[in-house]
Design an enzyme around this catalytic site. Structure first.
Site, PDB file in Angstrom:
ATOM      1  N   ASP A  73     -36.760 154.323  33.716  1.00 52.36           N
ATOM      2  CA  ASP A  73     -35.959 153.157  32.996  1.00 52.36           C
ATOM      3  C   ASP A  73     -36.141 153.464  31.648  1.00 52.36           C
ATOM      4  OD1 ASP A  73     -34.717 150.740  32.622  1.00 52.36           O
ATOM      5  OD2 ASP A  73     -36.599 149.785  32.444  1.00 52.36           O
ATOM      6  N   GLU A  93     -31.397 155.358  34.586  1.00 52.79           N
ATOM      7  CA  GLU A  93     -30.521 154.212  34.419  1.00 52.79           C
ATOM      8  C   GLU A  93     -29.662 154.616  33.242  1.00 52.79           C
ATOM      9  OE1 GLU A  93     -30.818 149.652  32.738  1.00 52.79           O
ATOM     10  OE2 GLU A  93     -32.167 150.403  33.988  1.00 52.79           O
ATOM     11  N   ASP A 107     -40.771 147.084  33.463  1.00 55.01           N
ATOM     12  CA  ASP A 107     -40.422 148.260  33.125  1.00 55.01           C
ATOM     13  C   ASP A 107     -40.632 149.293  34.466  1.00 55.01           C
ATOM     14  OD1 ASP A 107     -39.025 148.229  30.537  1.00 55.01           O
ATOM     15  OD2 ASP A 107     -41.243 147.611  29.918  1.00 55.01           O
TER      16      ASP A 107
END
Length: 184
Positions: free
Chosen positions: A7, A69, A143
């Site tokens: 991420d 992502e 996160d």
């Protein structure tokens, strides 16, 4: 199979590592790569920390596949550009090791649908479902939870895509086509 989820973020990049055994998911590790030791305006220094941190995670856990992502277009274009650079540093870190994992990309919406069941899930819902799916003793930080969610998303989607690839050849779709000066 070992899957690494990333991420990306300019200040904090989350990572999550899981093992898959058919439909079973097993937690391996998760955490964050923080760039606070670089000065706030030192973009190259922060990107270097992300790059080196991702390389260290890859060499430590040796994943076969990775999921990152995809950056969404934010209201603030400058923030979107900065986040895209952090994402690029993370992907470069993934691919710069001798045993580079195969990299797949998912949107936040796809990850939320895979983990929670709907695309507008709150952070608390993601943390809770990641904890439940991986049988963790407590909820991971935001996160790390998002990164674990990306790994879970790939564990589910990657299997389906592999089955489809066996049945027919898959071709990468072009994102935009230009015809007569217009983008379609």
């Amino acid at each position: 199979m070992r899957i690494l989820g990333i991420d990306p973020g300019l200040q904090t990049t989350g990572f999550g590592v899981i093992d898959t055994d058919g439909p079973r998911l097993h937690y391996v590790a998760s955490g964050t790569i923080k760039t606070h030791e670089a000065a706030l305006g030192d973009l190259p220094g922060r990107l270097k920390l992300i790059f080196e941190g991702v390389r260290e995670v890859v060499s430590t856990y040796e994943p076969q596949q990775a999921s990152v992502e995809i950056v969404f277009v934010n209201v603030n274009p400058q923030s979107t550009l900065l986040l895209g650079q952090a994402r690029g540093a993370a992907i470069a870190g993934l691919l710069s090791t001798p045993a580079s994992p195969a990299v797949s990309e998912y949107t936040a919406l796809q990850m939320k649908k895979a983990v929670v069941g709907h695309g507008h899930a709150a952070k608390a819902q993601i943390r809770h479902m990641v904890m439940r799916l991986l049988d963790l003793p407590r909820e991971p930080h935001n996160d790390a939870a998002d990164a674990l969610g990306l790994a879970i998303c790939h564990a589910h989607a990657g299997h389906a895509m592999a089955q489809m690839a066996k049945a027919t050849s898959l071709t990468r779709r072009t994102h935009a086509q230009i015809k007569g000066g217009r983008v379609y």
